[in-house]
Design a protein around this motif. Structure first.
Motif, PDB file in Angstrom:
ATOM      1  N   HIS A   1       2.180  90.582  26.252  1.00  0.00           N
ATOM      2  CA  HIS A   1       3.113  90.114  27.289  1.00  0.00           C
ATOM      3  C   HIS A   1       4.494  90.704  27.019  1.00  0.00           C
ATOM      4  CE1 HIS A   1       0.140  87.238  28.783  1.00  0.00           C
ATOM      5  NE2 HIS A   1      -0.069  86.892  27.530  1.00  0.00           N
TER       6      HIS A   1
ATOM      7  N   THR B   1       4.127  83.378  32.078  1.00  0.00           N
ATOM      8  CA  THR B   1       2.738  83.739  31.804  1.00  0.00           C
ATOM      9  C   THR B   1       1.914  82.456  31.732  1.00  0.00           C
ATOM     10  OG1 THR B   1       2.822  83.535  29.387  1.00  0.00           O
ATOM     11  CG2 THR B   1       3.648  85.592  30.348  1.00  0.00           C
ATOM     12  N   ASP B   2       0.605  82.620  31.582  1.00  0.00           N
ATOM     13  CA  ASP B   2      -0.253  81.446  31.452  1.00  0.00           C
ATOM     14  C   ASP B   2      -0.152  80.810  30.072  1.00  0.00           C
ATOM     15  OD1 ASP B   2      -1.504  83.461  30.061  1.00  0.00           O
ATOM     16  OD2 ASP B   2      -3.444  83.235  31.039  1.00  0.00           O
TER      17      ASP B   2
ATOM     18  N   ASN C   1       1.398  85.793  35.782  1.00  0.00           N
ATOM     19  CA  ASN C   1       1.519  86.740  34.699  1.00  0.00           C
ATOM     20  C   ASN C   1       2.373  87.934  35.109  1.00  0.00           C
ATOM     21  OD1 ASN C   1      -0.143  85.268  33.012  1.00  0.00           O
ATOM     22  ND2 ASN C   1      -1.994  86.220  33.843  1.00  0.00           N
TER      23      ASN C   1
END
Length: 202
Positions: free
Chosen positions: A154, A180-181, A201
């Motif tokens: 990420h 993001t998740d 994301n």
């Protein structure tokens, strides 16, 4: 420092972060191991340099009678709240030890709910109890390593620099890129109070 006896020290790291799991470590040390590690500078992980923590990790794992790591995901934190998730991470670490400790020493003032064995809370335990200090070092290094690896998946959030905490750099990246998740949505809602930070994301 606190007389370790036959007990396990447990501590957590990452409780206040915006990204990633909360990690906990449990460590069982003999009196001799405690004395040896204290002589090598073992104390609260927050008071140690990154280099000193890295050097202490193999020493702790070599002399500990038992040690283990547990974690609770960002999703569990969102679902159950940070205290319950932190306690789950601590219980998982304790349950993964090679044997069940007769006494658990917990850093802070809040008892570890859901642990049926004997326990004792110690204010400033990460400075005054070698087993808790060792747990803080293992948890810190394990989580930092994990966040650095996740930072490669990420990019753009600076995770390798702030380890998921709410720095200005991190907050600006969230505003620009969305979450993001692996971000803690419940934390972001409180932090940004209506700002759009959950766009998915990057």
């Amino acid at each position: 420092m606190h007389d370790p006896g036959v007990c396990a020290g447990v501590d957590e790291v990452g409780r206040g972060a915006l990204f990633g799991p909360v990690l906990a470590a449990a460590v069982v040390l003999s009196r001799q191991a405690s004395t040896s590690l204290e002589a090598e500078g073992l104390t609260d992980s927050k008071a140690l340099t990154a280099r000193r923590r890295r050097l202490l990790v193999p020493r702790i794992t070599a002399v500990a009678e038992a040690w283990a790591i547990g974690q609770a995901s960002a999703r569990q934190i969102d679902r159950e709240g940070i205290r319950a998730a932190t306690e789950a991470a601590m219980r998982r670490a304790l349950q993964r030890l090679a044997f069940t400790p007769s006494l658990v020493l917990v850093d802070g003032v809040l008892p570890l709910r859901g642990w049926e064995g004997e326990q004792r809370t110690i204010v400033r335990g990460d400075r005054d109890c070698a087993a808790i200090a060792a747990a803080s070092v293992l948890a810190k290094e394990a989580r930092d390593g994990l966040i650095q690896r996740l930072g490669q998946r990420h990019p753009g959030y600076g995770l390798e620099r702030h380890m998921g905490y709410g720095t200005a750099l991190h907050c600006q990246a969230l505003l620009e890129r969305g979450a993001t998740d692996l971000h803690r949505q419940s934390f972001l809602v409180r932090l940004f109070s209506g700002s759009s930070t959950t766009a998915g994301n990057p």
